[in-house]
Design an enzyme around this catalytic site. Structure first.
Site, mmCIF file in Angstrom:
data_model
loop_
_atom_site.group_PDB
_atom_site.id
_atom_site.type_symbol
_atom_site.label_atom_id
_atom_site.label_comp_id
_atom_site.label_asym_id
_atom_site.label_seq_id
_atom_site.Cartn_x
_atom_site.Cartn_y
_atom_site.Cartn_z
ATOM 1 N N ASP A 185 0.871 -1.181 0.000
ATOM 2 C CA ASP A 185 0.000 0.000 0.000
ATOM 3 C C ASP A 185 0.906 1.228 0.000
ATOM 4 O O ASP A 185 2.125 1.113 0.180
ATOM 5 C CB ASP A 185 -0.893 0.002 1.256
ATOM 6 C CG ASP A 185 -1.782 1.236 1.340
ATOM 7 O OD1 ASP A 185 -2.364 1.625 0.317
ATOM 8 O OD2 ASP A 185 -1.885 1.847 2.431
ATOM 9 N N CYS A 188 -4.435 -1.450 -1.749
ATOM 10 C CA CYS A 188 -4.620 -0.009 -1.965
ATOM 11 C C CYS A 188 -5.620 0.149 -3.099
ATOM 12 O O CYS A 188 -5.419 -0.413 -4.187
ATOM 13 C CB CYS A 188 -3.274 0.601 -2.346
ATOM 14 S SG CYS A 188 -3.361 2.313 -2.890
ATOM 15 N N GLU A 238 -2.401 9.282 8.160
ATOM 16 C CA GLU A 238 -0.942 9.050 8.199
ATOM 17 C C GLU A 238 -0.292 9.865 9.318
ATOM 18 O O GLU A 238 0.739 9.485 9.852
ATOM 19 C CB GLU A 238 -0.293 9.379 6.845
ATOM 20 C CG GLU A 238 -0.578 8.354 5.751
ATOM 21 C CD GLU A 238 0.210 7.039 5.890
ATOM 22 O OE1 GLU A 238 1.311 7.042 6.453
ATOM 23 O OE2 GLU A 238 -0.319 5.995 5.431
HETATM 24 N N1 DGL Z 1 -4.778 3.118 1.039
HETATM 25 C C1 DGL Z 1 -4.751 3.797 -0.236
HETATM 26 C C2 DGL Z 1 -6.038 3.500 -1.003
HETATM 27 O O1 DGL Z 1 -6.707 2.534 -0.674
HETATM 28 C C3 DGL Z 1 -4.456 5.237 0.017
HETATM 29 C C4 DGL Z 1 -4.160 6.046 -1.175
HETATM 30 C C5 DGL Z 1 -3.275 7.211 -0.941
HETATM 31 O O2 DGL Z 1 -2.125 6.994 -0.575
HETATM 32 O O3 DGL Z 1 -3.728 8.338 -1.211
HETATM 33 O O4 DGL Z 1 -6.390 4.152 -1.964
#
Ligand code: DGL
Length: 267
Positions: free
Chosen positions: A11, A75, A154
Site C-alpha cells: 500500500d 490499496c 498518516e
Molecule cells: N490506502 C490507499 C487507497 O486505498 C491510500 C491512497 C493514498 O495513498 O492516497 O487508496
C-alpha cells in the site's frame, strides 16, 4: 512457484495494514511481506504514470527479493490504476481490493443507492461504478473524493477534531442522497470508522474490502493449490521511508504479530 513462499502485500502507507490484519486472521498459516510506500504516500493525487511506476517497482521487489507466490494490492488507488499492467507483467497471481467486492453485491440485491468514498484517483477512475453497474445497471451511485483523509490518518489524527470536521464535510452530501450503503473505497478509511460512524445513520451499511478480500484470497490459494504447508510462518513489514507513526500503528493494529520493520530502497 513455491506454495510455501510468503504473500506480498503493498500500500502507499499504513492503510493496507487494515487489509493485512484481516489476511492474518483469515490465513493464520501463511507468511506475509508487507510494504508501506511511506516515501510516496499519498498516492491519491499522483499521476497514473507515477502510480504504475511505484506499484511495478514494489511488486518487482517482492518477487525478486522475497520470491512471493502472490501479490495483493492493498490499496484502492493502485488497484484502480495499476492492476492491469501488474497482471500483464508478473507471472504470480495479482489480487486487487476492488474486484472481490462483486461477491458481496452479487448476494445483496437490497442495496440500491450506494455511496463511495475514496481518493481523487479512485473516484476519477470510476472503477467501482464500472464493477457495480456490470452487476446491476439499475443501481444508483454517489461518489465523493476525500483527499484529506489519508494525510489525517498518516499523521495519526484520526481522533482529532480535524477528522470530525472533514468527515462532516465529505459525508454530508452522500447522506443527503439517502444512500443504503457506504463503501470505504480506500484501505486507510477503516481507521476513521469510529469518526465516520458518528455521522452515518445506523441504517446505512458501511462496507470495507478487507474481510471480503481475505475470503477471496483464501479461495484463490486453494483453487491454485498455493496454500502454505510449512509450519514456519512470519510477517515482515517494510517501509520506503522511516515513520515513527507507522511503527507505532503497526504494533497496535497487528497486535505485535510481525517480526520486524525494515527500511528499503527499491526505487
Ligand atoms: N490506502 C490507499 C487507497 O486505498 C491510500 C491512497 C493514498 O495513498 O492516497 O487508496
Amino acid at each position: 512457484m513455491n506454495k510455501n513462499m510468503p504473500i506480498g502485500v503493498f500500500d502507499s502507507g499504513l492503510g493496507g495494514l487494515t487489509v493485512l490484519r484481516a489476511l492474518q486472521k483469515k490465513l493464520p498459516n501463511e507468511s506475509f511481506i508487507y510494504i508501506g510506500d511511506t516515501a510516496h504516500v499519498p498516492y491519491g493525487n499522483k499521476s497514473e504514470t507515477a502510480i504504475i511506476n511505484y506499484a511495478t517497482t514494489l511488486s518487482a521487489f517482492l518477487v525478486d527479493m522475497y520470491k512471493v507466490k502472490m501479490i495483493i494490492i492493498a490499496c484502492n488507488t493502485a488497484s484502480a490504476i495499476a492492476v492491469k499492467p501488474l497482471k500483464e507483467y508478473f507471472k504470480v497471481p495479482v489480487l486487487d481490493v476492488i474486484t472481490p467486492m462483486q461477491k458481496l453485491f452479487k448476494k445483496n440485491n437490497n442495496i440500491q443507492r450506494i455511496g463511495i468514498i475514496g481518493t481523487h484517483n479512485t473516484i476519477k477512475s470510476k472503477s467501482y461504478e464500472k464493477l457495480l453497474f456490470s452487476l446491476n445497471p439499475e443501481i444508483q451511485i454517489f461518489s465523493q473524493a476525500c483527499p484529506l483523509f489519508v494525510p489525517i490518518i498518516e499523521e495519526g489524527l484520526e481522533n482529532h477534531p480535524i477528522a470530525k470536521l472533514m468527515s462532516k464535510e465529505y459525508l454530508f452530501p452522500l447522506i443527503e442522497q439517502n444512500i443504503d450503503a457506504l463503501i470505504l473505497g480506500c484501505t486507510h478509511y477503516p481507521i476513521l470508522k469510529k469518526t465516520i460512524n458518528r455521522f452515518i445513520p445506523p441504517e446505512i451499511e458501511i462496507i470495507d474490502s478487507a474481510e471480503i478480500l481475505s475470503s477471496y484470497t483464501k479461495q484463490h490459494l486453494k483453487q491454485q493449490e498455493l496454500t502454505n504447508s510449512s509450519p514456519n510462518v512470519t510477517t515482515r513489514l517494510l517501509v520506503t521511508d522511516a515513520s515513527d507513526h507507522f511503527n507505532q500503528f503497526a504494533r497496535n493494529i497487528l497486535n505485535n504479530n510481525f517480526c520486524n520493520i525494515a527500511i528499503i530502497n527499491p526505487f
